[in-house]
Design an enzyme around this catalytic site. Structure first.
Site, PDB file in Angstrom:
ATOM      1  N   HIS A 128       0.843  -1.201   0.000  1.00  0.00           N
ATOM      2  CA  HIS A 128       0.000   0.000   0.000  1.00  0.00           C
ATOM      3  C   HIS A 128       0.882   1.257   0.000  1.00  0.00           C
ATOM      4  O   HIS A 128       0.636   2.206  -0.739  1.00  0.00           O
ATOM      5  CB  HIS A 128      -0.916  -0.046   1.228  1.00  0.00           C
ATOM      6  CG  HIS A 128      -1.652   1.224   1.505  1.00  0.00           C
ATOM      7  ND1 HIS A 128      -2.984   1.388   1.203  1.00  0.00           N
ATOM      8  CD2 HIS A 128      -1.243   2.394   2.062  1.00  0.00           C
ATOM      9  CE1 HIS A 128      -3.357   2.609   1.563  1.00  0.00           C
ATOM     10  NE2 HIS A 128      -2.327   3.243   2.079  1.00  0.00           N
ATOM     11  N   GLU A 129       1.918   1.255   0.815  1.00  0.00           N
ATOM     12  CA  GLU A 129       2.801   2.427   0.906  1.00  0.00           C
ATOM     13  C   GLU A 129       3.576   2.639  -0.399  1.00  0.00           C
ATOM     14  O   GLU A 129       3.690   3.767  -0.883  1.00  0.00           O
ATOM     15  CB  GLU A 129       3.760   2.284   2.093  1.00  0.00           C
ATOM     16  CG  GLU A 129       3.076   2.249   3.451  1.00  0.00           C
ATOM     17  CD  GLU A 129       2.174   3.447   3.708  1.00  0.00           C
ATOM     18  OE1 GLU A 129       2.476   4.534   3.211  1.00  0.00           O
ATOM     19  OE2 GLU A 129       1.148   3.282   4.386  1.00  0.00           O
ATOM     20  N   HIS A 132       1.689   4.602  -3.000  1.00  0.00           N
ATOM     21  CA  HIS A 132       1.586   6.068  -2.920  1.00  0.00           C
ATOM     22  C   HIS A 132       2.690   6.730  -3.756  1.00  0.00           C
ATOM     23  O   HIS A 132       2.481   7.789  -4.337  1.00  0.00           O
ATOM     24  CB  HIS A 132       1.687   6.534  -1.466  1.00  0.00           C
ATOM     25  CG  HIS A 132       0.430   6.316  -0.666  1.00  0.00           C
ATOM     26  ND1 HIS A 132      -0.817   6.709  -1.111  1.00  0.00           N
ATOM     27  CD2 HIS A 132       0.228   5.759   0.557  1.00  0.00           C
ATOM     28  CE1 HIS A 132      -1.726   6.400  -0.193  1.00  0.00           C
ATOM     29  NE2 HIS A 132      -1.129   5.813   0.821  1.00  0.00           N
ATOM     30  N   GLU A 184      -6.268   6.563  -1.185  1.00  0.00           N
ATOM     31  CA  GLU A 184      -6.114   5.453  -0.243  1.00  0.00           C
ATOM     32  C   GLU A 184      -6.692   4.158  -0.821  1.00  0.00           C
ATOM     33  O   GLU A 184      -6.082   3.100  -0.724  1.00  0.00           O
ATOM     34  CB  GLU A 184      -6.783   5.775   1.102  1.00  0.00           C
ATOM     35  CG  GLU A 184      -6.069   6.846   1.911  1.00  0.00           C
ATOM     36  CD  GLU A 184      -4.621   6.496   2.215  1.00  0.00           C
ATOM     37  OE1 GLU A 184      -4.284   5.299   2.270  1.00  0.00           O
ATOM     38  OE2 GLU A 184      -3.810   7.423   2.370  1.00  0.00           O
TER      39      GLU A 184
HETATM   40 ZN    ZN Z   1      -2.110   5.278   2.514  1.00  0.00          ZN
END
Ligand code: ZN
Length: 266
Positions: A128-129, A132, A184
């Protein structure tokens, strides 16, 4: 402002979410260069040091986290080549959090490593990171926070220190890592994709959110913005993506995580 950028911005108003995301990524890449991203990341790291952030020096834990990051980055690199990934473990067993800064510095708190039950959960969060950075969310967030004109003026490079000033302002408010709801959810999708590609059960990210929901605990990366998706929405979307994409990887890595948890100071 360059003409191509104006065209790209105009397109934003009339297309699907996926197309919009891709268009925004193009705009973001035009506005904030790789070098400026690296400078922003450096700036945040300096701020963290000024705030006396305690980095964990334990080589076993560092090697472990590095190994997980390296399992994921080949897949992230396919989506965005050229990122120089680095990782840092923050010694704070009470904080369940992870974040990434532009340029590819990944930070994970020991509290997150201790809260996870499986390696698949940690991998899901790390994926997930990475997303970004891959999807240039910071540049997109800069535009959202400061306005297109300001960021465009900065991008034209009249004053190189503008980037540092902008970063300092955002770091202070914690908003440099405060992404919107769509970002997100997008990062969750990438996180599942990368975890699955690395052989890990992509449900890890969902079960991690389930654990947080059960504890009534919201880590900072979920609470920065009021527009954040709820854990329930995220879990539903991740599980739907697993079915839709036919992700079937199974690795949990429970024993390996337990072994490393024993070495983390509490
Ligand atoms: Zn995030």
């Amino acid at each position: 402002m360059q003409k191509s950028m104006l065209v790209a911005v105009a397109v934003l108003s009339s297309c699907s979410m996926m197309q919009r995301s891709q268009t925004e990524q193009v705009v973001a890449a035009t506005l904030v260069s790789d070098q400026q991203e690296t400078e922003l990341g450096f700036q945040v790291h300096e701020e963290l040091k000024k705030e006396n952030t305690k980095f964990l020096e334990n080589p076993d834990v560092g090697f472990y986290v590095g190994g997980l990051v390296q399992k994921l980055t080949p897949f992230a690199d396919k989506d965005r080549p050229g990122v120089k990934w680095q990782y840092f473990v923050i010694d704070d067993p009470k904080t369940v959090n992870a974040f990434v800064t532009p340029g590819g510095r990944i930070y994970i708190y020991t509290g997150l490593l201790l809260t996870a039950d499986t390696e698949a959960e940690v991998v899901g969060v790390l994926g997930h990171e990475l997303a970004h950075v891959v999807a240039r969310h910071t540049a997109r967030q800069l535009v959202a926070a400061k306005g297109l004109e300001t960021v465009a003026a900065m991008a034209l490079g009249k004053d190189p220190s503008d980037v540092a000033l902008l970063a300092a302002g955002l770091v202070g408010k914690g908003s440099i890592m405060a992404y919107g709801r769509d970002m997100e959810l997008e990062a969750d999708q990438y996180g599942g994709k990368y975890a699955n590609a690395a052989g890990y059960d992509p449900k890890g990210l969902a079960t991690f959110f389930e654990k947080l929901r059960a504890q009534g605990e919201l880590p900072q990366f979920l609470t920065f913005l009021s527009t954040h998706p709820t854990n329930t929405e995220r879990i539903e979307k991740i599980n739907a993506a697993i079915v839709a994409n036919g992700w079937t990887s199974k690795e949990q890595g429970t024993a390996a995580l337990k072994a490393i948890q024993a070495k983390i100071p509490r």
